[in-house]
Design a protein around this motif. Structure first.
Motif, PDB file in Angstrom:
ATOM      1  N   ASP A 185     -22.499 -16.940  -5.534  1.00 28.64           N
ATOM      2  CA  ASP A 185     -22.989 -15.639  -5.982  1.00 28.64           C
ATOM      3  C   ASP A 185     -22.217 -14.510  -5.308  1.00 28.64           C
ATOM      4  O   ASP A 185     -21.866 -13.507  -5.944  1.00 28.64           O
ATOM      5  N   ALA A 186     -21.932 -14.659  -4.019  1.00 27.56           N
ATOM      6  CA  ALA A 186     -21.179 -13.614  -3.335  1.00 27.56           C
ATOM      7  C   ALA A 186     -19.746 -13.547  -3.860  1.00 27.56           C
ATOM      8  O   ALA A 186     -19.187 -12.458  -4.047  1.00 27.56           O
TER       9      ALA A 186
ATOM     10  N   MET B 276     -18.771 -14.252  -6.816  1.00 28.87           N
ATOM     11  CA  MET B 276     -18.813 -13.579  -8.110  1.00 28.87           C
ATOM     12  C   MET B 276     -18.935 -12.074  -7.918  1.00 28.87           C
ATOM     13  O   MET B 276     -18.277 -11.299  -8.618  1.00 28.87           O
ATOM     14  N   ALA B 277     -19.766 -11.653  -6.963  1.00 33.31           N
ATOM     15  CA  ALA B 277     -19.932 -10.219  -6.747  1.00 33.31           C
ATOM     16  C   ALA B 277     -18.623  -9.593  -6.282  1.00 33.31           C
ATOM     17  O   ALA B 277     -18.275  -8.473  -6.689  1.00 33.31           O
TER      18      ALA B 277
ATOM     19  N   LEU C 246     -25.971 -10.800   1.684  1.00 38.50           N
ATOM     20  CA  LEU C 246     -25.038 -11.909   1.517  1.00 38.50           C
ATOM     21  C   LEU C 246     -25.670 -13.202   1.988  1.00 38.50           C
ATOM     22  O   LEU C 246     -25.645 -14.221   1.298  1.00 38.50           O
TER      23      LEU C 246
ATOM     24  N   LYS D 266     -28.238 -14.810  -0.100  1.00 39.20           N
ATOM     25  CA  LYS D 266     -27.731 -15.185  -1.417  1.00 39.20           C
ATOM     26  C   LYS D 266     -28.206 -14.204  -2.475  1.00 39.20           C
ATOM     27  O   LYS D 266     -28.530 -14.586  -3.599  1.00 39.20           O
TER      28      LYS D 266
ATOM     29  N   ALA E 232     -26.353 -11.428  -3.374  1.00 32.43           N
ATOM     30  CA  ALA E 232     -25.252 -10.522  -3.668  1.00 32.43           C
ATOM     31  C   ALA E 232     -25.349  -9.993  -5.095  1.00 32.43           C
ATOM     32  O   ALA E 232     -25.131  -8.811  -5.349  1.00 32.43           O
ATOM     33  N   LEU E 233     -25.684 -10.864  -6.025  1.00 29.49           N
ATOM     34  CA  LEU E 233     -25.754 -10.409  -7.412  1.00 29.49           C
ATOM     35  C   LEU E 233     -26.963  -9.522  -7.649  1.00 29.49           C
ATOM     36  O   LEU E 233     -26.951  -8.665  -8.534  1.00 29.49           O
TER      37      LEU E 233
ATOM     38  N   ASP F  36     -25.795  -6.167  -7.069  1.00 23.32           N
ATOM     39  CA  ASP F  36     -25.094  -5.673  -8.244  1.00 23.32           C
ATOM     40  C   ASP F  36     -26.086  -5.211  -9.293  1.00 23.32           C
ATOM     41  O   ASP F  36     -25.948  -4.142  -9.878  1.00 23.32           O
TER      42      ASP F  36
ATOM     43  N   ASP G 138     -30.060 -18.661 -11.927  1.00 18.88           N
ATOM     44  CA  ASP G 138     -29.913 -17.217 -11.827  1.00 18.88           C
ATOM     45  C   ASP G 138     -30.032 -16.520 -13.170  1.00 18.88           C
ATOM     46  O   ASP G 138     -29.951 -15.299 -13.228  1.00 18.88           O
TER      47      ASP G 138
ATOM     48  N   VAL H  50     -21.739  -1.503  -5.008  1.00 18.81           N
ATOM     49  CA  VAL H  50     -21.767  -2.967  -4.946  1.00 18.81           C
ATOM     50  C   VAL H  50     -20.662  -3.490  -4.054  1.00 18.81           C
ATOM     51  O   VAL H  50     -20.874  -4.334  -3.190  1.00 18.81           O
TER      52      VAL H  50
ATOM     53  N   VAL I 136     -21.003  -5.901  -0.599  1.00 15.97           N
ATOM     54  CA  VAL I 136     -20.660  -7.316  -0.526  1.00 15.97           C
ATOM     55  C   VAL I 136     -19.317  -7.612   0.137  1.00 15.97           C
ATOM     56  O   VAL I 136     -19.224  -8.511   0.968  1.00 15.97           O
TER      57      VAL I 136
ATOM     58  N   ALA J 181     -18.633 -10.002   3.309  1.00 13.28           N
ATOM     59  CA  ALA J 181     -18.026 -11.315   3.087  1.00 13.28           C
ATOM     60  C   ALA J 181     -16.827 -11.517   4.009  1.00 13.28           C
ATOM     61  O   ALA J 181     -16.640 -12.600   4.579  1.00 13.28           O
TER      62      ALA J 181
END
Lengths: 434, 259, 494
Positions: free
Chosen positions: A143-144, A146-147, C51, C54, C56-57, C60, C119, C306, C310, C314
């Protein structure tokens, strides 16, 4: 299998011509008729509602509706596979990543739809590869990853768009439409392109149907059976990319993921066969696409994407709520009915125990006591028993007792202990014949 | 490494159903399988046992080419897997699959025939009949049109078994078929295994329950990254071997039939 | 808010003269960079946790759905409160927070139904909410002055223009009465015009008028030349104060609840059983994310938000194993990204490459129609530089970077191959197995390529682990020891 091995030979059904025809065309079952009905309803809705809104069904409108419909159809059908592979949100990363590809394609060859689509496809593919690379080489989760890809590729696309805007080039106005979708920009020639590419994608899907089904369901088994899973996976992924790239014109980069996921989720609730799910998803996608396109063509300023997404997601929510068997409303009702049935049975048992422990078949039990013991459900259970003639309330009192029928039924259950479950005892054959 | 000398056993055909030589599989630096040798004659029911992480599933997957090998090879009826594929059936672990997939039990079983059917063609009546027959064998005939999400664990396992049976193979690999199934299904699977052996099929099963090994199987392989011992239960399922495989964490287990 | 801003101004002017401050704060570059750095810091502090959870999306998704929150606030302000919608209003914060929570709640509700796997629920919830937001913007354009561009990329380049001014000295407003010496008084005939009589006529009525009487703010008084000294004004861009406050709030949150956040992120069940409230923390985190997003929205748009949540987190995740270090590195990376991003937008990539040169080159090769002037969106550029930093970290990070990983894996493969060969030699020491140790046929027994056999053998011989005599290979003492050590470390039986 029973405890002893039986020598019973398995008898396949007699194969008459009629029965084999029937098996071959068994897809004409009730479920398929239901889907066909849904298709007709949905697809007719669009021209009908347009007429209702007093909109003239012009050539442009027809073109736009057709284009939107085809796009929605392809995206919906192929989106089913994306959703089943749990790659729905990967589609989001893909669609965002496509933006710089579109911009670069424009820089190279102007607003030529085929070139833009190819650029989108390549960029999208690169995005997905990058996501996979990050996931497989670091401890960053998907998921990260993808972000990261999503936001940076998208930013790159916006930077390029800003640069292109500075060129004061009239033809670049169409590029913006890829962000929020603008089906009204679809011209007749585009419909041909869309139709051909989309048709080719659907054809491939049909050709490799059973292989795609297998690798989506159980990739390991497929590989063990000699099916070239890597190649097929590549083809299927490419088809999904094609679907997304085509759908970008409708829904735009940001909202594309909704058009990929919603029809598939909606379709899933109505059926238990993959074939039906894909067809339904195609129908839902087509309906959303066409209706959204038409509405936005009416009001020239409206971007298409949001309209289509709202339609598609609403269909999904309605399906989640009301679909038979899986739908939330349905299962709540069923739970309630089950509880009622269970309450009735519990009441019957209680009455039986009370009466027989008192050695008097007609010893009644007070309703209030039962309610205290079992809660409010007791009342409903007793009413149900009364309706079935298994128990009766003594006139003028709140005392309940079992009728003779009720006593019989209760006795049967009591004898067999807990509720019976049918257990299948299979039979092993000794010879095999095809 | 102690393994039974094949040619010393009476009544065994000379061709081995399954052979593994020097098989080594690694995840990055840690070996999952190290220098594993295994010979399995035809017509036996073999259990592969070992502690967690011993590489039991890995052995099967590596042999079938599902995961890459660092060294060694596997042979099926004397040839490569590619050539012997039609004689080999595979029942993977239940958990490897999404059981919410929109498909019916019959459909899943017919998937076992896809390798036979080949490209572009559709399943025919014959395939359908074979699938129905396999379902009959495992006692799921009445579940043919059932959605697979509505199945219990045992029924799911039996669906997978039917899918392998429909291939009409001579050698079957099963990965933890007895994991978390009800007693009835367990008995059913054992019956099926016995029937298969009576028909001279070879079945190799990854098994987790030591207690039932002597009862259900006649050969055993003790694996803990390396092959500790393999052969008939009588001679191989001994306390010494078990201790070697499980690292002394095994309390005295009745070693099957008395020696 | 104003109180905070004036305090800030007071504080700053203690160190820096007001003129320098103004010069800095009216410089587009400085302001853009400061805002960018603030956005980066506030985002990265929360991004680390998002992050690890989990989510992250979800970040967004929230950065998109706050549009709906903003639009709803605008509509609320316009139609319910009857005031002019304004991006600086606190109602926006509330609207955004609600939108963020709504996104998460809706997603979780869909997931709870059990009918949607994985998801995908997020992919239903946020497109719907965002789509509604866009539709509302399109429908109510008269009340809501937002256009697609600003939604996505904001206008950080213009952040310096949107200011509040604060007065330091000579701030008093003045009131000019007719008696004031500065008053411009005059006698005026009020009825001369209307009655058409001469001012000298005895019937003329006169009145004292004052042309410049009234109350003036300091700035107005200065402009009208009524005071001698100009007011000392400091112009503070709103974006800086907003983002500054948000950064502080996020910092306080993380500092205060560090151990609870850490526990709830790592082991939610344990946190619950110990009496902490992981659910409360979860939603507070979402609210802060929404607030940060909306705070940054006007200046930098949603995409930058966003990215800054992230990407720095990361990169930090790849550099360290300690959470607190990660929370230090992430904002730093984001800040550097913001700083270099501005330069990129203006044409210079990390000071190394000039974008106009790149464009000229591309024009020569693929033809760009002669347009070789680079000028781009600042927010987008900031994202790109931050992404570049991530890629650099990805490749060169010690231990977890690509290069180190590839080197390590190759070394491990070599070790492995060596051990396999050693093991093979060890297993075939018997007299009747000499053929298995023949160097020329080793590759057949091992099923390796001859090349691999050659290199492994060479390495083993170089380390004195294997001897080759008469074309036969055998273990040395050291070789045997190495084998034993490997077996002890990795296998059950030595």
């Amino acid at each position: 299998m029973s405890d002893q091995v039986s020598g019973v030979r398995y008898q396949p059904e007699p194969r008459t011509k009629a029965s084999s025809i029937i098996t071959r065309y068994s897809f004409l079952s009730r479920e398929w008729l239901r889907i066909a009905a849904l298709a007709v309803v949905f697809l007719l809705l669009i021209p009908l509602s347009a007429l209702a809104f007093g909109v003239e069904w012009t050539h442009t409108l027809r073109t736009v509706a057709l284009g939107g419909g085809i796009l929605g159809l392809v995206t919906g059908a192929l989106g089913s596979f994306a959703v089943l592979r749990q790659e729905g949100l990967l589609g989001d990363a893909l669609s965002h990543a496509a933006l710089p590809g579109i911009a670069i394609a424009f820089l190279i060859s102007g607003r030529e739809l085929t070139a833009l689509l190819i650029g989108a496809g390549i960029a999208g593919w690169l995005g997905v590869l990058l996501v996979r690379a990050i996931v497989s080489t670091t401890r960053i989760k998907q998921d990260a990853a993808m972000a990261i890809v999503l936001s940076s590729f998208f930013a790159f696309g916006l930077a390029l768009l800003a640069y292109i805007q500075g060129r004061d080039d009239a033809s670049q106005a169409g590029l913006k439409s890829f962000i929020f979708g603008q089906a009204a920009a679809i011209v007749e020639r585009d419909v041909w392109t869309i139709g051909l590419v989309g048709g080719a994608a659907l054809l491939l899907m049909l050709v490799f149907w059973k292989e795609f089904k297998l690798i989506t369901f159980d990739m390991a088994f497929a590989r063990a059976n000699g099916i070239p899973t890597r190649t097929l996976d590549l083809i299927l992924s490419t088809l999904i990319v094609v679907a997304i790239v085509l759908g970008l014109q409708l829904a735009g980069v940001i909202l594309m993921v909704g058009l990929l996921i919603a029809p598939a989720v909606a379709a899933r609730q109505w059926t238990r066969k993959l074939e039906q799910m894909v067809v339904l998803a195609a129908i839902f996608g087509a309906a959303s696409g066409a209706s959204g396109a038409v509405v936005s063509a009416i009001d020239a300023g409206m971007p298409t994407g949001p309209l289509i997404i709202v339609a598609a997601v609403l269909i999904a929510f309605l399906s989640l709520a009301f679909a038979p068997e899986r739908g939330i409303v349905w299962s709540q009702l069923k739970q309630r009915a089950d509880r009622r049935a269970f309450a009735a049975q519990t009441m019957m048992r209680d009455l039986y125990r009370h009466c027989c422990s008192h050695d008097n078949m007609s010893q009644p039990t007070d309703e209030a006591m039962l309610v205290k013991l079992r809660g409010a459900a007791a009342r409903a259970g007793l009413r149900d028993l009364a309706r079935e003639g298994l128990a009766v309330m003594e006139a003028g009192t709140t005392q309940w007792r079992l009728t003779p029928d009720g006593v019989l039924a209760a006795a049967q259950i009591a004898d067999n202990g807990t509720r019976q479950t049918r257990e299948i005892r299979p039979v092993v054959i000794t010879t095999v014949e095809a | 490494m102690q393994s039974q000398r094949i040619d010393e056993l009476p009544g065994i055909t000379s061709q081995l159903a399954f052979e593994v030589e020097d098989l080594t599989v690694a995840y990055h630096s840690k070996p999952a399988l190290w220098d594993v040798d295994l010979d399995v004659p035809q017509g036996v029911l073999m259990a592969i046992v070992g502690p967690n992480g011993a590489g039991k599933s890995t052995l099967i997957k590596a042999a079938l080419g599902l995961i890459p090998r660092a060294a060694g090879e596997a042979r099926f009826f004397g040839t490569t897997y590619g050539k012997a594929r039609s004689r080999v059936g595979y029942v993977p672990q239940r958990g490897s699959v999404d059981w919410d997939f929109p498909t019916t039990v019959l459909d899943v079983v017919m998937m076992g025939r896809y390798g036979e059917i080949g490209w572009f063609k559709h399943p025919t009546d014959r395939d359908r009949a074979a699938a129905l027959q396999a379902l009959h064998q495992v006692g799921l005939s009445e579940f043919a049109q059932r959605q697979i999400s509505q199945l219990s664990g045992g029924q799911q396992q039996r669906t997978f078994l039917a899918r392998a049976l429909v291939q009409d193979a001579d050698l079957y690999f099963m990965d933890e078929p007895f994991a978390a199934v009800d007693a009835v299904t367990e008995r059913a699977i054992v019956e099926l295994l016995r029937t298969l052996r009576e028909r001279d099929k070879t079945v190799i099963v990854v098994h987790h329950d030591l207690q039932t090994v002597p009862e259900y199987f006649d050969w055993v392989a003790l694996l803990n990254v390396e092959m500790i011992a393999s052969g008939p239960i009588e001679t191989t399922f001994t306390e010494d071997n078990l201790r070697a495989a499980y690292g002394g964490r095994v309390s005295a287990i009745g070693a099957g039939r008395s020696v | 808010m104003q109180l905070i801003e004036s305090l800030l101004v007071q504080l700053l002017t203690r160190f820096v003269s007001p003129d320098t401050l103004n010069a800095a704060l009216t410089d587009p570059r400085t302001v853009a960079v400061i805002v960018g750095v603030l956005v980066a810091t506030s985002s990265a502090l929360l991004g680390g946790f998002m992050l690890l959870r989990k989510m992250a999306l979800t970040t967004d998704a929230i950065s998109h759905t706050i549009l709906l929150g903003i639009v709803s606030s605008f509509l609320f302000m316009a139609f319910v409160l009857g005031i002019a919608p304004d991006l600086a209003s606190p109602w926006l914060i509330i609207g955004a927070a609600l939108a963020g929570v709504a996104t998460v709640v809706l997603t979780e509700a869909i997931q709870r139904s059990g009918l949607v796997k994985g998801d995908a629920a997020l992919g239903l919830a946020f497109p719907l909410l965002f789509a509604i937001g866009v539709l509302l913007v399109a429908r109510f354009t008269s009340q809501i002055h937002l256009d697609a561009d600003s939604v996505l990329v904001g206008e950080i380049g213009l952040a310096w223009t949107n200011t509040n001014s604060y007065c330091l000295e000579n701030c008093d407003s003045i009131t000019i009465t007719p008696e004031d010496p500065r008053a411009e008084t005059a006698r005026v005939c009020t009825n001369c015009q209307t009655e058409s009589i001469s001012p000298r006529s005895p019937n003329a009525v006169f009145e004292m008028t004052c042309a410049n009487c009234g109350t003036y703010t300091a700035a107005e008084a200065w402009r009208a030349r009524l005071i001698a000294e100009p007011p000392q004004l400091v112009y503070l861009p709103k974006a800086i104060s907003t983002m500054g406050v948000i950064t502080l709030i996020n910092l306080l949150f993380v500092l205060l609840f560090y151990k609870e956040l850490k526990l709830a992120t790592f082991d939610r069940a344990l946190a619950l059983s110990l009496g902490f409230r992981p659910g409360w923390l979860h939603y507070t985190l979402m609210i802060l994310v929404s607030v940060t997003a909306v705070g940054a929205f006007d200046a930098v748009g949603s995409i930058l938000v966003v990215a800054f949540f992230v990407i720095p987190a990361a990169a930090a995740y790849l550099l360290t194993d300690r959470l607190w270090v990660m929370l230090l590195i992430a904002p730093a990376i984001g800040a550097v990204g913001a700083y270099t991003g501005y330069d990129l937008a203006r044409g210079s990539l990390f000071g190394i490459v000039q974008m106009n040169d790149v464009l000229a080159f591309l024009d020569r090769t693929i033809g760009l129609g002669g347009y070789i002037q680079w000028d781009s969106s600042i927010s987008a550029a900031m994202v790109l530089t931050t992404f570049t930093l991530f890629v650099i970290v990805w490749v060169v990070a010690p231990q977890r970077g690509l290069i180190s990983t590839l080197l390590r894996r190759r070394w491990q493969r070599e070790q492995f191959a060596a051990q396999v060969l050693l093991g093979h030699l060890h297993n075939h020491m018997g007299a009747n197995e000499r053929h298995e140790r023949e160097v020329s046929t080793l590759h057949e027994h091992l099923r390796w390529t001859p090349r691999r056999v050659f290199w492994t053998l060479t390495r083993l011989r170089a380390s004195d682990l294997v001897d080759v005599e008469d074309g036969l290979a055998r273990l040395t003492e050291r070789g045997r020891a190495s084998l034993i050590e490997f077996r002890e470390q990795n296998l059950a039986t030595p």
